[in-house]
Design a protein around this motif. Structure first.
Motif, PDB file in Angstrom:
ATOM      1  N   UNK A  56       0.830  -1.207   0.000  1.00 18.88           N
ATOM      2  CA  UNK A  56       0.000   0.000   0.000  1.00 18.88           C
ATOM      3  C   UNK A  56       0.862   1.254   0.000  1.00 18.88           C
ATOM      4  N   UNK A  57       1.849   1.303   0.890  1.00 20.82           N
ATOM      5  CA  UNK A  57       2.587   2.541   1.107  1.00 20.82           C
ATOM      6  C   UNK A  57       3.954   2.566   0.445  1.00 20.82           C
ATOM      7  N   UNK A  58       4.326   1.503  -0.225  1.00 20.94           N
ATOM      8  CA  UNK A  58       5.660   1.476  -0.817  1.00 20.94           C
ATOM      9  C   UNK A  58       6.694   1.106   0.226  1.00 20.94           C
ATOM     10  N   UNK A  59       7.969   1.295  -0.121  1.00 20.06           N
ATOM     11  CA  UNK A  59       9.036   0.915   0.793  1.00 20.06           C
ATOM     12  C   UNK A  59       8.998   1.738   2.062  1.00 20.06           C
ATOM     13  N   UNK A  60       9.349   1.108   3.178  1.00 19.32           N
ATOM     14  CA  UNK A  60       9.322   1.835   4.437  1.00 19.32           C
ATOM     15  C   UNK A  60      10.344   2.968   4.434  1.00 19.32           C
ATOM     16  N   UNK A  61      11.489   2.715   3.778  1.00 14.79           N
ATOM     17  CA  UNK A  61      12.535   3.735   3.733  1.00 14.79           C
ATOM     18  C   UNK A  61      11.989   5.046   3.165  1.00 14.79           C
ATOM     19  N   UNK A  62      11.164   4.925   2.114  1.00 18.92           N
ATOM     20  CA  UNK A  62      10.621   6.125   1.470  1.00 18.92           C
ATOM     21  C   UNK A  62       9.708   6.868   2.437  1.00 18.92           C
ATOM     22  N   UNK A  63       8.858   6.082   3.117  1.00 17.58           N
ATOM     23  CA  UNK A  63       7.919   6.706   4.057  1.00 17.58           C
ATOM     24  C   UNK A  63       8.667   7.403   5.184  1.00 17.58           C
ATOM     25  N   UNK A  64       9.630   6.687   5.777  1.00 19.85           N
ATOM     26  CA  UNK A  64      10.361   7.254   6.921  1.00 19.85           C
ATOM     27  C   UNK A  64      11.153   8.484   6.492  1.00 19.85           C
ATOM     28  N   UNK A  65      11.750   8.400   5.309  1.00 16.01           N
ATOM     29  CA  UNK A  65      12.494   9.552   4.812  1.00 16.01           C
ATOM     30  C   UNK A  65      11.585  10.759   4.632  1.00 16.01           C
ATOM     31  N   UNK A  66      10.406  10.517   4.043  1.00 15.05           N
ATOM     32  CA  UNK A  66       9.463  11.616   3.850  1.00 15.05           C
ATOM     33  C   UNK A  66       9.053  12.194   5.198  1.00 15.05           C
ATOM     34  N   UNK A 193      14.614   0.805  12.206  1.00 12.99           N
ATOM     35  CA  UNK A 193      14.794  -0.266  11.224  1.00 12.99           C
ATOM     36  C   UNK A 193      13.919   0.033  10.020  1.00 12.99           C
ATOM     37  N   UNK A 194      14.529   0.152   8.831  1.00  9.68           N
ATOM     38  CA  UNK A 194      13.724   0.424   7.653  1.00  9.68           C
ATOM     39  C   UNK A 194      13.441  -0.830   6.836  1.00  9.68           C
ATOM     40  N   UNK A 195      14.246  -1.848   6.984  1.00  9.21           N
ATOM     41  CA  UNK A 195      14.000  -3.080   6.225  1.00  9.21           C
ATOM     42  C   UNK A 195      14.751  -4.229   6.892  1.00  9.21           C
ATOM     43  N   UNK A 196      14.358  -5.452   6.569  1.00  6.67           N
ATOM     44  CA  UNK A 196      15.071  -6.621   7.075  1.00  6.67           C
ATOM     45  C   UNK A 196      15.580  -7.395   5.866  1.00  6.67           C
ATOM     46  N   UNK A 197      16.893  -7.619   5.834  1.00  5.10           N
ATOM     47  CA  UNK A 197      17.472  -8.344   4.699  1.00  5.10           C
ATOM     48  C   UNK A 197      17.055  -9.808   4.748  1.00  5.10           C
ATOM     49  N   UNK A 198      17.223 -10.503   3.644  1.00  3.19           N
ATOM     50  CA  UNK A 198      16.825 -11.915   3.588  1.00  3.19           C
ATOM     51  C   UNK A 198      17.641 -12.747   4.581  1.00  3.19           C
ATOM     52  N   UNK A 199      18.858 -12.264   4.908  1.00  3.59           N
ATOM     53  CA  UNK A 199      19.673 -12.996   5.874  1.00  3.59           C
ATOM     54  C   UNK A 199      19.206 -12.749   7.311  1.00  3.59           C
ATOM     55  N   UNK A 200      18.166 -11.912   7.484  1.00  5.82           N
ATOM     56  CA  UNK A 200      17.662 -11.635   8.824  1.00  5.82           C
ATOM     57  C   UNK A 200      18.320 -10.431   9.459  1.00  5.82           C
ATOM     58  N   UNK A 201      19.258  -9.823   8.752  1.00 11.26           N
ATOM     59  CA  UNK A 201      19.957  -8.661   9.266  1.00 11.26           C
ATOM     60  C   UNK A 201      19.073  -7.420   9.108  1.00 11.26           C
ATOM     61  N   UNK A 202      19.068  -6.567  10.118  1.00 10.92           N
ATOM     62  CA  UNK A 202      18.247  -5.356  10.032  1.00 10.92           C
ATOM     63  C   UNK A 202      19.010  -4.231   9.348  1.00 10.92           C
ATOM     64  N   UNK A 203      18.295  -3.463   8.547  1.00 11.22           N
ATOM     65  CA  UNK A 203      18.890  -2.290   7.904  1.00 11.22           C
ATOM     66  C   UNK A 203      18.391  -1.056   8.644  1.00 11.22           C
TER      67      UNK A 203
END
Lengths: 355, 356
Positions: A56-66, A193-203
């Protein structure tokens, strides 16, 4: 009729907590709705998003940045609008040259920074030069037409035209960007935290240091002004002047001096905001009307003459503008416009203004 | 004593008028405006296309849009900066519903459908602006309407689906009907003249009709009018709606004259220039905005050359406009019309004393 001073609770010595408690007691359902919304919002910012959300809202990074851009932009809007609202509250003077003062301060700060190489020194120069212009305006013109709101406003309009033309003459029509000083350059890590990588690492979110520092400075200035208004002698005089100018001058206080002081301070703040704007975005022809509009909308939404109102309005307008730019590109100004319309329809005096 | 004498002269005048015929007296009382009307009708005989289009056309169109501001400010006490926006919206709607060089936005309706649509939308917007600002008073009106006008400018600048963003619309033709191409200089001149004269007459009429008188009452003392039983807010909103009609017609003529519309037709500087036109001309009489527009158009057309001729930078035109505006605001708040009135009154009183 005090409008500078937003909250009744503190004015009556009851303290903020009591006022909040009373408000919750009177509106339990609204309080619950607001509480749920706040908790949801905090969760939205802090936690990694489930996949349904991103659809719905797109990537979390975009939302948080905005969101962060909006909040820091709100800090800038607050710096500009607070001088505007202070001058309006005390002198009933709608200073339509306020945007020109903002731009002038930015240019002066740019020149000073260029000469000395110091970004911070630019703020001093911007404050002083805009304060001098403000004093000249109050001393030479507005003192002579006290109580004539409309004429004063028309004069500020004429001045803004002349100022903007003269500034184009001196600095040209091209955009000027003020360089961020080295010690504030680069991003800073935040615990969001804006995203979680496939390895489980938080970005985690990295955000420009300069914007966060400036936002913190805006908050400090806001709190400082609130304290100055509510805890110092000059603050008492200003609040008394807002309530009843004539009475204050009858009591033997030098109201004219107070006016000059407030005008100088408000203009100086606008000038300092010019450097902030030049660092965040850029300085160019037309930015004066952009920031005049921002001040107008912020003050209309927050409440005319109220400093807490300016803070609230600046935050709302800053966030709505940035969210709008990201999610509804073609209609982002309509969003702040709609907010203004809704506020005017429901509370013509503004969110924290008094009738 | 002097008062009594003038009163006697007055009754004498009425007496002769009843005997000598109303018409000649009416003519002599309105000599100035009748002469002006005659001059305007015959103007195409002596003027070339440049003067018809660039001077007379612009003066009357800007005068009309400023007249809607003058009506609100002078008779209603509400200085609305949204009138240029109403005009601009009407112009944009003509381009959106009618014909332009942009087939993906324009709907290519015939002019007799596009014009009413544009007027209705613009008037709805103008009325909404009025409803928003009518509840607040005085100085707030300027702030709210300026915020509306600026928001609209930024909306047109960044919106592509409807307003075509930065570039706006071009090649919007004036209509053809009755076998006349109304875009040609002389027919366009007469069409503009007709609507300018009509709006002038209607404003003059409304200012003396019960609605206009009530509006002036609202301007002078809203609380007393409220107490007498008038609905103050409704009068204000109705005034906005009426003014919006004039502004919308002016906006449509503007587009037909200009053949294009872009965000810079509704920019903040244009909005402010319109206020300058109204204030410099004088808010006290419906002729004021036309006088102000004439001065503005003359300055805009010739100031550049004049400034260069006296050795100044021609680009400082805006400074000149701003300074002129400041001088008027500081020294003659009722504008050029006010100066003229004061001179006329002084001449009359000196005439009277010399006769005695």
């Amino acid at each position: 009729m005090s409008t500078i001073f937003g909250d009744d609770g503190a004015a009556q010595g009851g303290g903020r907590g009591d006022a909040l408690g009373r408000w919750i007691g009177r509106h339990p359902i609204w309080a619950l709705i607001i509480a749920v919304a706040v908790i949801f919002f905090v969760w939205l910012v802090l936690a990694p998003w489930p996949t349904g959300f991103e659809d719905v809202l797109g990537k979390k990074l975009i939302f948080i940045n905005a969101l962060f851009n909006g909040i820091t932009l709100g800090g800038l809007y607050f710096l500009v609008a607070t001088g505007f609202t202070l001058i309006f509250g005390l002198m009933r003077n709608v200073n339509l040259a306020h945007g020109s003062l903002y731009l002038f301060g930015g240019y002066m700060g740019y020149e000073a920074g260029d000469l000395t190489g110091s970004w911070l020194f630019g703020y001093v120069i911007a404050f002083i030069s805009c304060a001098i212009v403000g004093i000249a305006m109050q001393f030479l013109i507005f003192r002579r037409m006290e109580g004539q709101d409309l004429r004063q406003t028309l004069v500020t309009l004429g001045l803004s035209i002349i100022f903007s033309d003269l500034m184009v003459w001196v600095w040209g029509g091209n955009a000027i960007q003020i360089d961020t000083p080295e010690y504030l350059e680069g991003p800073i890590a935040t615990p969001i935290i804006v995203a979680v990588k496939s390895s489980g690492e938080s970005v985690f979110l990295y955000y420009p240091r300069v914007r966060l520092v400036i936002f913190a400075a805006a908050v400090v200035i806001g709190i400082g002004m609130w304290l100055a208004l509510n805890r110092t002698r000059v603050g008492v005089m200003i609040r008394a002047g807002v309530d009843d100018r004539d009475m204050l001058s009858v009591l033997g206080y030098r109201v004219q001096l107070l006016f000059v002081l407030v005008f100088a301070f408000g203009a100086g703040l606008a000038g300092m905001a010019g450097i902030v704007g030049g660092t965040f975005q850029s300085l160019s022809l037309g930015e004066d009307s952009h920031f005049l509009l921002a001040s107008l909308v912020v003050v209309i939404v927050g409440g005319m003459g109220s400093i807490p109102g300016a803070a609230l309005g600046a935050l709302i307008i800053g966030v709505s503008e940035q969210i709008g730019t990201v999610y509804f590109q073609n209609y982002s100004t309509v969003l702040s416009f709609l907010i203004m319309v809704i506020v005017l329809a429901l509370r013509p005096q503004g969110l924290l203004g008094r009738q | 004593m002097a008062l009594l004498q003038t009163a006697q002269e007055g009754t004498l005048g009425v007496g002769t008028a009843q005997r000598g015929g109303d018409f000649s007296q009416w003519v002599s009382r309105h000599a100035a405006i009748l002469l002006l009307g005659l001059f305007m009708l015959l103007f195409p005989v002596i003027a070339n296309d440049f003067f018809l289009r660039q001077i007379a056309g612009w003066t009357m169109i800007l005068g009309m849009i400023a007249l809607s501001l003058t009506f609100l400010a002078g008779y209603g006490g509400m200085v609305s900066l949204a009138q240029m926006t109403v005009a601009g919206l009407a112009g944009y709607m003509i381009a959106v519903f009618g014909v332009s060089s942009l087939p993906k936005v324009s709907l290519f309706w015939p002019w007799w459908a596009a014009v009413p649509m544009a007027i209705v939308i613009a008037v709805a917007f103008g009325t909404l602006a009025g409803a928003l600002s009518a509840r607040t008073e005085g100085i707030y009106t300027i702030m709210i309407t300026l915020a509306l006008a600026t928001s609209f400018f930024y909306l047109t600048l960044q919106n592509w689906p409807i307003f075509n963003g930065f570039s706006g619309f071009t090649t919007i033709p004036a209509p053809h009907f009755f076998g006349v191409d109304w875009g040609a200089p002389v027919p366009l001149y007469y069409m503009i003249l007709f609507f300018a004269a009509l709006s002038y007459a209607v404003v003059l009429y409304v200012s003396r009709a019960p609605f206009g008188l009530a509006l002036q009452g609202v301007r002078d003392n809203p609380r007393r009018m409220e107490a007498i039983g008038y609905n103050v807010t409704a009068h204000r909103i109705a005034a906005y709606a009426f003014a919006a009609v004039i502004a919308a017609v002016g906006g449509i003529l503007l587009v037909w004259q200009n053949n294009q519309i872009s965000p810079f037709s509704v920019g903040v500087d244009v909005v402010i220039n319109l206020l300058i036109i109204a204030v410099v001309g004088g808010l006290g009489h419906p002729i004021g905005p036309f006088v102000g527009a004439l001065i503005y158009v003359f300055l805009r057309t010739f100031a550049l050359d004049a400034l260069v001729a006296v050795g100044l930078d021609g680009r400082r035109f805006q400074t000149l406009i701003g300074l002129g505006f400041l001088v008027i605001v500081l020294f003659s708040p009722d504008g050029v019309v006010g100066i003229w009135r004061r001179l006329r009154d002084r001449a009359r009183s000196s005439q009277r004393t010399s006769r005695r």
